[in-house]
Design a protein around this motif. Structure first.
Motif, PDB file in Angstrom:
ATOM      1  N   GLY A   1      35.771  41.066  42.262  1.00 36.90           N
ATOM      2  CA  GLY A   1      34.816  40.143  42.853  1.00 36.90           C
ATOM      3  C   GLY A   1      35.393  39.412  44.057  1.00 36.90           C
ATOM      4  O   GLY A   1      34.680  39.160  45.048  1.00 36.90           O
ATOM      5  N   THR A   2      36.666  39.073  43.994  1.00 36.62           N
ATOM      6  CA  THR A   2      37.305  38.379  45.114  1.00 36.62           C
ATOM      7  C   THR A   2      37.491  39.314  46.297  1.00 36.62           C
ATOM      8  O   THR A   2      37.286  38.921  47.453  1.00 36.62           O
ATOM      9  CB  THR A   2      38.664  37.804  44.666  1.00 36.62           C
ATOM     10  N   ILE A   3      37.879  40.557  46.028  1.00 37.89           N
ATOM     11  CA  ILE A   3      38.034  41.549  47.100  1.00 37.89           C
ATOM     12  C   ILE A   3      36.722  41.697  47.872  1.00 37.89           C
ATOM     13  O   ILE A   3      36.707  41.824  49.106  1.00 37.89           O
ATOM     14  CB  ILE A   3      38.491  42.898  46.511  1.00 37.89           C
TER      15      ILE A   3
ATOM     16  N   GLY B   1      33.289  50.139  46.867  1.00 40.00           N
ATOM     17  CA  GLY B   1      32.511  49.912  48.077  1.00 40.00           C
ATOM     18  C   GLY B   1      33.257  49.128  49.138  1.00 40.00           C
ATOM     19  O   GLY B   1      32.791  49.007  50.273  1.00 40.00           O
ATOM     20  N   HIS B   2      34.426  48.599  48.768  1.00 37.89           N
ATOM     21  CA  HIS B   2      35.190  47.745  49.687  1.00 37.89           C
ATOM     22  C   HIS B   2      36.597  48.267  49.958  1.00 37.89           C
ATOM     23  O   HIS B   2      37.190  47.936  50.990  1.00 37.89           O
ATOM     24  CB  HIS B   2      35.284  46.330  49.107  1.00 37.89           C
ATOM     25  N   ALA B   3      37.159  49.039  49.038  1.00 37.50           N
ATOM     26  CA  ALA B   3      38.539  49.495  49.180  1.00 37.50           C
ATOM     27  C   ALA B   3      38.708  50.841  48.485  1.00 37.50           C
ATOM     28  O   ALA B   3      37.927  51.195  47.591  1.00 37.50           O
ATOM     29  CB  ALA B   3      39.501  48.463  48.561  1.00 37.50           C
TER      30      ALA B   3
ATOM     31  N   GLU C   1      46.668  43.303  52.441  1.00 37.73           N
ATOM     32  CA  GLU C   1      46.273  44.658  52.816  1.00 37.73           C
ATOM     33  C   GLU C   1      46.183  45.608  51.624  1.00 37.73           C
ATOM     34  O   GLU C   1      45.583  46.682  51.737  1.00 37.73           O
ATOM     35  CB  GLU C   1      47.266  45.218  53.825  1.00 37.73           C
ATOM     36  N   ALA C   2      46.798  45.230  50.510  1.00 38.31           N
ATOM     37  CA  ALA C   2      46.774  46.075  49.319  1.00 38.31           C
ATOM     38  C   ALA C   2      46.905  45.191  48.085  1.00 38.31           C
ATOM     39  O   ALA C   2      47.573  44.151  48.121  1.00 38.31           O
ATOM     40  CB  ALA C   2      47.904  47.108  49.345  1.00 38.31           C
ATOM     41  N   VAL C   3      46.261  45.620  46.999  1.00 34.71           N
ATOM     42  CA  VAL C   3      46.323  44.893  45.732  1.00 34.71           C
ATOM     43  C   VAL C   3      46.794  45.853  44.648  1.00 34.71           C
ATOM     44  O   VAL C   3      46.277  46.971  44.527  1.00 34.71           O
ATOM     45  CB  VAL C   3      44.947  44.309  45.348  1.00 34.71           C
TER      46      VAL C   3
ATOM     47  N   PRO D   1      38.731  40.947  56.619  1.00 32.34           N
ATOM     48  CA  PRO D   1      38.496  42.273  56.040  1.00 32.34           C
ATOM     49  C   PRO D   1      39.043  42.355  54.624  1.00 32.34           C
ATOM     50  O   PRO D   1      39.963  41.614  54.274  1.00 32.34           O
ATOM     51  CB  PRO D   1      39.277  43.193  56.982  1.00 32.34           C
ATOM     52  N   PRO D   2      38.519  43.275  53.819  1.00 30.54           N
ATOM     53  CA  PRO D   2      39.065  43.468  52.476  1.00 30.54           C
ATOM     54  C   PRO D   2      40.367  44.262  52.553  1.00 30.54           C
ATOM     55  O   PRO D   2      40.660  44.895  53.572  1.00 30.54           O
ATOM     56  CB  PRO D   2      37.982  44.284  51.773  1.00 30.54           C
TER      57      PRO D   2
END
Length: 295
Positions: free
Chosen positions: A96-98, A152-154, A60-62, A103-104
């Motif tokens: 790139g992996t995210i 754009g994802h997170a 859920e978070a990085v 879902p991201p």
């Protein structure tokens, strides 16, 4: 939350893993080499570009804390390439992996540094200030750009860290000389040294994890600004040692080369405006208390 952390073995990473675990978060560490059978860890190889998206399911978070130590060794051209690759390649791989996760994660928190601002003398700097010049400023700018690509994802938060006052890092390298009574200001001593206590770094990251209003650049520095000579004087007082032996700028440059100008002699009067506006409560806003807590 299920939180993925890269760079978890460093001073900041270790403190963060401990604090988040105590708070009930599930921590997954990114490790190089094989993860142990009972270890909550995911193996990756940033240089080879290897990170299996399936292993990050449910994250859920990085929190990305990767990067070779800026303060170790002279900045030869080879060392500069290492400093860049140790930041840009892992960040680009994570971003790139995210982008491939569904879902991201909701947020990417990326380490950065006040080195973004360069040497700015007496100018008061906040998150709206532009980048400075020189290798460190350019490296930090490019590092932040690599992380921002995940926008754009997170939600992306860029932590512009000052000198972290904790059990290691820059403070740890200063202690041997100061404990012998051989410490003192560097150069003129008038340069502003932005700093932050390790407890406040952990507190800020914890806040950013769940506060969706915090994104973009965030200056992780204490609200009480100090010059180099004040920092060294307070450190001497905490250690009950004299701290009056100056290190001339020329000697610092001879010993450390370009790094001396960018790290030790540069002046950056940085304010934590975004955190203050968000009502963040600093545990150690004053340097002496932060040093006593760390030591």
């Amino acid at each position: 939350m299920k939180v993925l952390i890269s760079g978890s073995s460093g001073m900041v990473g270790s403190a963060l893993v401990s604090a988040l675990t105590r708070s009930g978060h599930q921590i997954v560490r990114l490790v190089r080499g094989d993860a142990g059978p009972t270890e909550a860890a995911v193996s990756w190889d940033p240089i080879a570009g290897r990170l299996d998206p399936a292993s990050l399911a449910g994250v859920e978070a990085v929190v990305n804390l990767n990067g070779s130590n800026i303060g170790e060794g002279r900045w030869t051209e080879r060392r500069k390439r290492e400093l860049r690759s140790s930041r840009l390649e892992p960040t680009e791989l994570l971003v790139g992996t995210i982008a491939r996760l569904d879902p991201p994660p909701s947020v990417l928190i990326n380490a950065s540094a006040v080195g973004y601002y360069g040497d700015r003398g007496e100018e008061v700097l906040d998150e709206s200030s532009g980048p400075g010049r020189g290798f460190l400023a350019e490296l930090t700018r490019d590092w932040e750009a690599a992380a921002t690509a995940a926008g754009g994802h997170a939600r992306v938060a860029l932590l512009r860290l000052g000198m972290v006052v904790g059990s290691g890092g820059a403070l740890g390298r200063m202690l041997p000389a100061f404990r012998l009574g051989l410490g003192g200001p560097i150069g003129s001593g008038r340069q502003w040294w932005p700093w932050i206590g390790i407890d406040d770094v952990v507190g800020a990251v914890t806040r950013v994890l769940t506060d969706s209003s915090l994104s973009g650049p965030l200056n992780l520095v204490a609200p009480h600004e100090v010059r180099c000579r004040e920092f060294t004087s307070i450190l001497g007082r905490v250690l009950a040692r004299p701290a009056v032996l100056p290190l001339p700028a020329l000697a610092a440059r001879l010993a450390l080369g370009e790094m001396a100008d960018a790290v030790l002699l540069a002046s950056a009067r940085v304010r934590p405006s975004a955190l203050l506006d968000a009502g963040f409560d600093f545990t150690h806003p004053l340097l002496e208390a932060a040093l006593r807590a760390a030591l």
